[in-house]
Write a protein that holds these residues in place. Structure first.
Motif, PDB file in Angstrom:
ATOM      1  N   GLN A  60      14.560   5.284  10.299  1.00  0.00           N
ATOM      2  CA  GLN A  60      14.770   6.711  10.075  1.00  0.00           C
ATOM      3  C   GLN A  60      14.778   7.478  11.388  1.00  0.00           C
ATOM      4  OE1 GLN A  60      11.567   7.649   7.398  1.00  0.00           O
ATOM      5  NE2 GLN A  60      12.657   6.935   5.576  1.00  0.00           N
ATOM      6  N   SER A  95      10.326  12.118  10.511  1.00  0.00           N
ATOM      7  CA  SER A  95      10.430  10.750  10.005  1.00  0.00           C
ATOM      8  C   SER A  95       9.105  10.208   9.515  1.00  0.00           C
ATOM      9  CB  SER A  95      10.992   9.831  11.095  1.00  0.00           C
ATOM     10  OG  SER A  95      10.142   9.813  12.225  1.00  0.00           O
ATOM     11  N   PRO A 100      23.040   6.725   6.264  1.00  0.00           N
ATOM     12  CA  PRO A 100      21.615   6.962   6.069  1.00  0.00           C
ATOM     13  C   PRO A 100      21.262   7.134   4.601  1.00  0.00           C
ATOM     14  CG  PRO A 100      22.469   8.306   7.852  1.00  0.00           C
ATOM     15  CD  PRO A 100      23.653   7.665   7.187  1.00  0.00           C
TER      16      PRO A 100
END
Length: 468
Positions: free
Chosen positions: A81, A248, A399
């Protein structure tokens, strides 16, 4: 039909040339060994590992005895991430449970002559326990300093973190970079209670990332709206890195860097330079062919193609503030070539339709209007298909929180993890190519042709490919 004046073609052409030149060269300032990019250009493109090489870093838990496989797998997810938040899609993250290690491979930054590898590694593997504490007291016992003040907030109380700039004070003309935090309801209440208490004594709230003191502002008033800001000696880059690290999440275990090494590119710098040279030669040949074959529509098509290339570069270099610099891989270059091919095809379709209308006896204005309309019908079908394909590729291989990812992510498991970054790169550049095609090859081409046709010297049908 809406009237287009004579000056429009000059305005559009000048804008295209200036924008493309700016997107290619950017605006940079060199101060000693530091290069500051005010407007990013080709030098700021982050090339993928297959083109430019990169770095391999091996992390392992600081305390091997207490680490578990679940913690390592969770740490792997968070590291991924963090890489994605920096728009690094050409990366590899693997967990070796047997050796209790996490192996991370990522491409070098765009400016490989001046970057701090240690800071990059730290931003990827830092535990990132964010705490707000009363006072600035430290505990000096043990091997390192640790904060000892009462904890007010932790990273779990933060909903989002974003980098921003704000005035140093209400009366100051100077700006500073900060990281703005939005707190959840529980954090909002805790922060309001603490700032009410500390405002009476003008005491400080210290902000820590792991054991590093980031900022220690004095509390003058109670803050009850659930918004907080971390200030410090931030640059735009460091503020963005901190915001990404906080967003994150915190790693479940503390990692240490075992080793790092250089990854050699599979393509190489020389091959990359050859690609650039081949691209210039191909563009000149295509431009010469279109001008020879279609005359004025060919000239207009060439100008539109220059704008297409400029906007494509801008979308991958970080030219626009809402786009980070994109990691360009070999499949990404293939997507760019496909987008340019679509643009050439769109312009040729329009020019051919105009030529056909002129040969049936239509006037120049009528041929441009009807030919553009007929050409657009075919162009639109082609672009819609390519747009759908690119969205599917980005959704399936992009993502986890990207658009359509929830629906399309199952396709990722069909093709396998090793293809994720490469296919997303291809889908992204193809998506940008479709957008550029609709802006330049459709809209700008039509506007410039209609504007040119208003000049008396350009009213000869032969200049538009008509029968001689």
């Amino acid at each position: 039909m809406r009237r287009i004046g004579k000056p429009v073609v000059i305005i559009v052409a000048v804008f295209i040339f200036l924008f493309t030149a700016l997107s290619i060269f950017g605006i940079h300032n060199t101060w000693g060994d530091t290069i500051n990019s005010y407007i990013r250009g080709v030098p700021d493109i982050r090339w993928g590992m297959d083109i430019h090489g990169g770095t391999e870093v091996i992390f392992e838990p600081k305390s091997m005895d207490s680490a578990t496989a679940e913690q390592l797998n969770s740490a792997e997810t968070i590291i991924k991430q963090r890489l994605i938040s920096q728009n690094i899609i050409d990366s590899e993250v693997h967990t070796d449970i047997d050796k209790m290690r996490i192996v991370v491979r990522f491409p070098w930054p765009a400016n490989t002559t001046n970057f701090n590898l240690d800071s990059i590694i730290k931003s990827i593997g830092q535990k990132a326990d964010l705490t707000f504490r009363k006072g600035t007291d430290k505990d000096y016992s043990g091997d390192e300093e640790k904060p000892k003040g009462e904890i007010i907030l932790t990273g779990s109380d933060v909903v989002s973190a974003t980098a921003a700039s704000q005035r140093v004070s209400l009366t100051s003309p100077n700006y500073q970079y900060v990281v703005n935090l939005k707190l959840n309801e529980e954090g909002k209440q805790k922060f309001a209670d603490a700032t009410r208490e500390l405002a009476a004594s003008k005491d400080k709230i210290s902000i820590w990332l792991d054991n590093d003191l980031i900022s220690a502002p004095s509390v003058n008033d109670a803050i009850t709206d659930g918004n907080a800001a971390i200030s410090g000696n931030f640059t735009p880059k460091t503020a963005s890195q901190l915001a990404n690290t906080i967003s994150s999440g915190s790693l479940p275990i503390e990692l240490k860097t075992v080793s790092y090494s250089t990854i050699s590119p599979t393509l190489g710098i020389q091959a990359k330079n050859m690609i650039k040279l081949a691209a210039v030669i191909a563009f000149l040949i295509i431009a010469a062919f279109m001008i020879w074959r279609y005359r004025i529509p060919g000239v207009v098509a060439t100008i539109s193609l220059i704008g297409h290339i400029g906007l494509t570069i801008a979308a991958i270099s970080g030219f626009f503030s809402f786009f980070s610099n994109f990691t360009l891989t070999l499949p990404g270059i293939a997507g760019i070539i496909l987008g340019i091919g679509m643009a050439v095809d769109s312009n040729i379709l329009t020019a051919s339709r105009i030529k056909e209308e002129l040969n049936t006896g239509r006037s120049i204005d009528g041929a441009i209007a009807i030919g553009s309309k007929r050409g657009f019908a075919a162009v639109l079908d082609e672009n819609i298909i390519m747009l759908i394909i690119s969205i599917i590729l980005m959704g399936a291989f992009g993502p986890q929180d990207s658009l359509f990812a929830f629906i399309l992510k199952p396709l990722f498991f069909i093709f396998g993890a090793t293809t994720e970054g490469a296919i997303f790169s291809f889908g992204y550049t193809m998506f940008i190519g479709v957008i550029c095609n609709l802006i330049f090859s459709v809209f700008c081409t039509r506007v410039m042709l209609r504007s040119l046709s208003k000049f008396k010297r350009f009213r000869d049908p032969k200049l538009y490919g008509g029968a001689i």
